[in-house]
Write a protein that holds these residues in place. Structure first.
Motif, mmCIF file in Angstrom:
data_model
loop_
_atom_site.group_PDB
_atom_site.id
_atom_site.type_symbol
_atom_site.label_atom_id
_atom_site.label_comp_id
_atom_site.label_asym_id
_atom_site.label_seq_id
_atom_site.Cartn_x
_atom_site.Cartn_y
_atom_site.Cartn_z
ATOM 1 N N ALA A 1 0.732 -1.241 0.035
ATOM 2 C CA ALA A 1 -0.067 0.043 -0.009
ATOM 3 C C ALA A 1 0.847 1.210 0.069
ATOM 4 C CB ALA A 1 -0.853 0.131 1.169
ATOM 5 N N GLN A 2 0.785 1.822 -0.927
ATOM 6 C CA GLN A 2 1.652 3.234 -1.047
ATOM 7 C C GLN A 2 1.010 4.454 -0.614
ATOM 8 O OE1 GLN A 2 2.506 4.495 -5.185
ATOM 9 N NE2 GLN A 2 0.467 5.172 -5.414
ATOM 10 N N THR A 3 -0.384 4.251 -0.370
ATOM 11 C CA THR A 3 -0.846 5.140 0.208
ATOM 12 C C THR A 3 -2.189 4.617 1.315
ATOM 13 O OG1 THR A 3 -1.070 6.462 -1.786
ATOM 14 C CG2 THR A 3 -2.684 7.520 -0.411
ATOM 15 N N LEU A 4 -2.144 5.512 2.220
ATOM 16 C CA LEU A 4 -3.145 4.997 3.414
ATOM 17 C C LEU A 4 -4.416 5.797 3.583
ATOM 18 C CD1 LEU A 4 -0.349 3.796 5.985
ATOM 19 C CD2 LEU A 4 -1.782 2.440 4.398
ATOM 20 N N LEU A 5 -5.518 5.266 4.003
ATOM 21 C CA LEU A 5 -6.580 6.009 4.269
ATOM 22 C C LEU A 5 -6.821 5.479 5.938
ATOM 23 C CD1 LEU A 5 -9.768 6.974 2.436
ATOM 24 C CD2 LEU A 5 -10.020 6.100 4.577
ATOM 25 N N LEU A 6 -6.974 6.280 6.729
ATOM 26 C CA LEU A 6 -7.201 5.961 8.185
ATOM 27 C C LEU A 6 -8.335 6.470 8.818
ATOM 28 C CD1 LEU A 6 -3.511 6.879 9.217
ATOM 29 C CD2 LEU A 6 -4.223 4.612 8.470
ATOM 30 N N ILE A 7 -9.321 5.760 9.473
ATOM 31 C CA ILE A 7 -10.633 6.129 10.103
ATOM 32 C C ILE A 7 -10.762 6.093 11.449
ATOM 33 C CG2 ILE A 7 -13.111 6.380 9.982
ATOM 34 C CD1 ILE A 7 -12.655 5.314 7.048
ATOM 35 N N PRO A 8 -10.298 6.769 12.477
ATOM 36 C CA PRO A 8 -10.629 6.661 13.768
ATOM 37 C C PRO A 8 -11.846 7.248 14.037
ATOM 38 C CG PRO A 8 -9.011 8.338 13.532
ATOM 39 C CD PRO A 8 -9.279 7.873 12.227
ATOM 40 N N ALA A 9 -13.028 6.452 14.400
ATOM 41 C CA ALA A 9 -14.274 7.195 14.472
ATOM 42 C C ALA A 9 -14.857 6.145 15.783
ATOM 43 C CB ALA A 9 -15.029 6.797 13.359
ATOM 44 N N PRO A 10 -15.835 6.618 16.726
ATOM 45 C CA PRO A 10 -16.452 5.907 17.500
ATOM 46 C C PRO A 10 -17.204 4.608 17.395
ATOM 47 C CG PRO A 10 -16.876 8.229 17.533
ATOM 48 C CD PRO A 10 -16.408 7.909 16.534
ATOM 49 N N ALA A 11 -17.678 4.344 16.017
ATOM 50 C CA ALA A 11 -18.477 3.254 15.451
ATOM 51 C C ALA A 11 -18.295 3.240 14.222
ATOM 52 C CB ALA A 11 -19.820 3.227 15.803
ATOM 53 N N ALA A 12 -18.371 2.021 13.483
ATOM 54 C CA ALA A 12 -18.289 1.774 12.168
ATOM 55 C C ALA A 12 -19.498 2.256 11.541
ATOM 56 C CB ALA A 12 -18.273 0.120 11.821
ATOM 57 N N ASP A 13 -19.379 2.867 10.259
ATOM 58 C CA ASP A 13 -20.681 3.249 9.458
ATOM 59 C C ASP A 13 -20.786 2.603 8.257
ATOM 60 O OD1 ASP A 13 -22.245 4.836 7.738
ATOM 61 O OD2 ASP A 13 -21.273 6.717 8.358
ATOM 62 N N PRO A 14 -21.632 1.778 8.085
ATOM 63 C CA PRO A 14 -21.904 0.842 6.954
ATOM 64 C C PRO A 14 -22.219 1.663 5.721
ATOM 65 C CG PRO A 14 -23.290 0.118 8.412
ATOM 66 C CD PRO A 14 -22.586 1.276 9.314
ATOM 67 N N ALA A 15 -22.566 2.699 5.627
ATOM 68 C CA ALA A 15 -22.694 3.400 4.470
ATOM 69 C C ALA A 15 -21.377 4.128 4.144
ATOM 70 C CB ALA A 15 -23.744 4.555 4.752
ATOM 71 N N LEU A 16 -20.489 4.587 4.906
ATOM 72 C CA LEU A 16 -19.193 5.169 4.557
ATOM 73 C C LEU A 16 -18.333 3.902 4.164
ATOM 74 C CD1 LEU A 16 -17.016 7.156 4.802
ATOM 75 C CD2 LEU A 16 -16.512 6.438 7.166
ATOM 76 N N ARG A 17 -18.354 2.808 4.743
ATOM 77 C CA ARG A 17 -17.738 1.726 4.207
ATOM 78 C C ARG A 17 -17.926 1.099 2.853
ATOM 79 N NH1 ARG A 17 -15.003 -3.615 6.656
ATOM 80 N NH2 ARG A 17 -14.165 -4.264 4.861
#
Length: 113
Positions: free
Chosen positions: A74-90
């Motif tokens: 992976a040359q580029t990373l996307l990091l998501i720290p959030a209180p709960a998983a969001d199925p729509a976002l995923r």
């Protein structure tokens, strides 16, 4: 408790991924700089944030340490720290070609994918 999701891509640069994610999610990213992480991009989402950065960490040597050494492809990373998983976002992120969910941490549990 905060969930952490790590996505990666081997085909998009950080700038390209900022544009793709911004367009897909309607987000505006701001550019930040850190001594440890180098140049990265940050956007707020409800109850969290999205960060996009190169996997290689800039350093004083030419060895190119990786932020996520367990995912050197992976040359580029996307990091998501959030209180709960969001199925729509995923679902929206999963629709971006070449972007793959690499890890999910829920509280204390890590699932490598």
């Amino acid at each position: 408790m905060t969930d952490h999701h790590t996505y990666g891509t081997g085909i998009h640069t950080a700038g390209e991924l900022v544009r793709l994610v911004g367009d897909r999610l309607g987000l505006d990213f701001t550019e930040r700089e850190s001594d440890y992480r180098g140049l990265y991009h940050l956007a707020g989402i409800p109850h969290g944030r999205i960060e996009i950065q190169p996997n290689p960490i800039p350093g004083n040597d030419d060895e190119g340490d990786l932020y996520a050494p367990e995912h050197p492809e992976a040359q580029t990373l996307l990091l998501i720290p959030a209180p709960a998983a969001d199925p729509a976002l995923r679902a929206r992120l999963d629709s971006i070609e070449g972007l793959i969910c690499l890890d999910q941490e829920t509280g204390q549990t890590t699932t490598a994918l």
